[in-house]
Write an enzyme that holds these catalytic residues in place. Sequence first.
Site, PDB file in Angstrom:
ATOM      1  N   MET A  36     -10.939  54.504  57.481  1.00 56.31           N
ATOM      2  CA  MET A  36     -10.158  53.329  57.862  1.00 56.31           C
ATOM      3  C   MET A  36      -9.454  52.758  56.625  1.00 56.31           C
ATOM      4  SD  MET A  36     -11.993  51.551  61.026  1.00 56.31           S
ATOM      5  CE  MET A  36     -13.227  50.586  60.197  1.00 56.31           C
ATOM      6  N   HIS A  43     -15.622  57.436  49.916  1.00 59.57           N
ATOM      7  CA  HIS A  43     -14.649  58.312  50.590  1.00 59.57           C
ATOM      8  C   HIS A  43     -14.361  59.542  49.711  1.00 59.57           C
ATOM      9  CE1 HIS A  43     -13.504  54.237  52.303  1.00 59.57           C
ATOM     10  NE2 HIS A  43     -13.746  54.925  53.406  1.00 59.57           N
ATOM     11  N   GLU A 153     -23.476  59.236  55.007  1.00 57.95           N
ATOM     12  CA  GLU A 153     -24.836  58.878  55.415  1.00 57.95           C
ATOM     13  C   GLU A 153     -24.999  57.362  55.511  1.00 57.95           C
ATOM     14  OE1 GLU A 153     -27.773  60.526  52.804  1.00 57.95           O
ATOM     15  OE2 GLU A 153     -29.327  60.430  54.339  1.00 57.95           O
ATOM     16  N   ASP A 155     -23.304  55.338  57.101  1.00 58.27           N
ATOM     17  CA  ASP A 155     -23.200  54.986  58.526  1.00 58.27           C
ATOM     18  C   ASP A 155     -23.972  56.045  59.314  1.00 58.27           C
ATOM     19  OD1 ASP A 155     -21.014  52.772  58.361  1.00 58.27           O
ATOM     20  OD2 ASP A 155     -20.311  54.389  57.093  1.00 58.27           O
ATOM     21  N   GLN A 158     -23.728  56.284  63.109  1.00 53.50           N
ATOM     22  CA  GLN A 158     -22.397  56.803  63.468  1.00 53.50           C
ATOM     23  C   GLN A 158     -22.370  58.320  63.323  1.00 53.50           C
ATOM     24  OE1 GLN A 158     -18.384  55.045  62.289  1.00 53.50           O
ATOM     25  NE2 GLN A 158     -18.688  56.469  60.622  1.00 53.50           N
ATOM     26  N   LEU A 188     -21.294  51.478  48.391  1.00 54.59           N
ATOM     27  CA  LEU A 188     -19.867  51.161  48.380  1.00 54.59           C
ATOM     28  C   LEU A 188     -19.394  51.015  49.817  1.00 54.59           C
ATOM     29  CD1 LEU A 188     -18.432  53.532  45.633  1.00 54.59           C
ATOM     30  CD2 LEU A 188     -19.424  51.260  45.392  1.00 54.59           C
ATOM     31  N   SER A 189     -18.542  50.030  50.034  1.00 54.67           N
ATOM     32  CA  SER A 189     -17.993  49.793  51.363  1.00 54.67           C
ATOM     33  C   SER A 189     -16.681  49.033  51.204  1.00 54.67           C
ATOM     34  CB  SER A 189     -18.982  48.946  52.175  1.00 54.67           C
ATOM     35  OG  SER A 189     -18.325  48.402  53.299  1.00 54.67           O
ATOM     36  N   ARG A 191     -15.707  46.791  52.961  1.00 56.33           N
ATOM     37  CA  ARG A 191     -15.987  45.380  53.242  1.00 56.33           C
ATOM     38  C   ARG A 191     -16.510  44.621  52.022  1.00 56.33           C
ATOM     39  NH1 ARG A 191     -16.316  44.238  58.833  1.00 56.33           N
ATOM     40  NH2 ARG A 191     -16.346  46.105  60.108  1.00 56.33           N
TER      41      ARG A 191
HETATM   42  P1  AMP Z   1     -14.743  53.898  56.786  1.00 54.61           P
HETATM   43  O1  AMP Z   1     -13.423  54.013  56.087  1.00 54.61           O
HETATM   44  O2  AMP Z   1     -15.576  52.756  56.341  1.00 54.61           O
HETATM   45  O3  AMP Z   1     -14.616  54.028  58.287  1.00 54.61           O
HETATM   46  O4  AMP Z   1     -15.573  55.188  56.339  1.00 54.61           O
HETATM   47  C1  AMP Z   1     -15.050  56.470  56.448  1.00 54.61           C
HETATM   48  C2  AMP Z   1     -16.150  57.442  56.130  1.00 54.61           C
HETATM   49  O5  AMP Z   1     -16.621  57.206  54.797  1.00 54.61           O
HETATM   50  C3  AMP Z   1     -17.362  57.304  57.058  1.00 54.61           C
HETATM   51  O6  AMP Z   1     -17.837  58.589  57.395  1.00 54.61           O
HETATM   52  C4  AMP Z   1     -18.353  56.549  56.208  1.00 54.61           C
HETATM   53  O7  AMP Z   1     -19.703  56.809  56.541  1.00 54.61           O
HETATM   54  C5  AMP Z   1     -18.039  57.097  54.816  1.00 54.61           C
HETATM   55  N1  AMP Z   1     -18.493  56.173  53.777  1.00 54.61           N
HETATM   56  C6  AMP Z   1     -18.236  54.853  53.690  1.00 54.61           C
HETATM   57  N2  AMP Z   1     -18.888  54.317  52.621  1.00 54.61           N
HETATM   58  C7  AMP Z   1     -19.565  55.328  52.032  1.00 54.61           C
HETATM   59  C8  AMP Z   1     -20.428  55.420  50.892  1.00 54.61           C
HETATM   60  N3  AMP Z   1     -20.727  54.365  50.143  1.00 54.61           N
HETATM   61  N4  AMP Z   1     -20.953  56.630  50.580  1.00 54.61           N
HETATM   62  C9  AMP Z   1     -20.661  57.718  51.341  1.00 54.61           C
HETATM   63  N5  AMP Z   1     -19.860  57.696  52.423  1.00 54.61           N
HETATM   64  C10 AMP Z   1     -19.316  56.512  52.775  1.00 54.61           C
END
Ligand code: AMP
Length: 280
Positions: A36, A43, A153, A155, A158, A188-189, A191
């Site tokens: 996203m 990522h 992992e 999420d 998910q 890391l996120s 958000r």
């Molecule tokens: P998102 O952009 O938040 O929807 O995440 C896209 C993908 O990146 C999803 O498969 C998430 O699980 C993965 N992801 C997000 N944060 C992390 C992280 N800190 N470590 C590994 N994978 C992540």
Amino acid sequence: MFYLLIFLLQMKLIKLKTDLIKAIEYDKKLGFVPTMGSLHDGHKALIKKSKKNCKKTLVSIFVNPTQFNNKKDYKIYPKNLKKDLNYLKKLNVDYVYLPTIKQIYWKKNDEIKLNKSQNILCAKFRKGHFEGVLDVLNRFVELISPQKIFMGEKDFQQFFLVKNYIENKYDTKVYVCKTIRDKNKLALSSRNSLLNKKSFIETGIITKKLLKLKNKINKNRKKYKKLIFDLKKELSKNFDIKIEYLECRNTQNLSTSILKKPFKLFVAYYINNVRLIDNF
Ligand code: AMP
């Protein structure tokens, strides 16, 4: 020759479905990383794994409206497209797909429903969230037919639901990559950028306490309920947070039988009005 090479190495930016179909027509071993946006090293780890294991890698950036159960949350979701594209260029991604909502949701699909036993953890608190996630991934896979999908992992629920759903329906395999954390162990996120300085520091402290809890439970599984209860009490007393859930679940089927099986500690909480999830 030099310019031809540069041209060939260039990342292809695709917005239209028709252009996407044409661009990947002959790519049978495509790795797919759905995101996203607001990209970070989490990522990057997925992209690197895809590049290592697949001939070509396609990254999508799409803030999927149907997986948000709260309009405001959708509106304030961080967006950094220019930065993201530079980031992906540096990682030598082959294709970036940036669809519009209309391109993805051109037809209705009400078929995806979670069953009662799946209504746990985030599914319980974010009604319709995973139906939205599965719906959008189903649409992506129909369009892209990737050989492999890479997910985080972080999420885990998910990943678990998507793997079951996609691998049952398509030839595509879904792989998980371990959670990437900052120096304070906070996962890391995208958000995290919404947190103020105080809550950002606090999330680091909370994460370390959760890691300790996981270790304690590992050593004394029979006492897991009491250990969770005590930490919940401590966290609620010392931090301005609202814990949605803090639970141990079996990693093979997400059931609560954890005494003799591999398990994870799952958490979701609000801090500074930001909802964070993690697992250990
Ligand atoms: P998102 O952009 O938040 O929807 O995440 C896209 C993908 O990146 C999803 O498969 C998430 O699980 C993965 N992801 C997000 N944060 C992390 C992280 N800190 N470590 C590994 N994978 C992540």
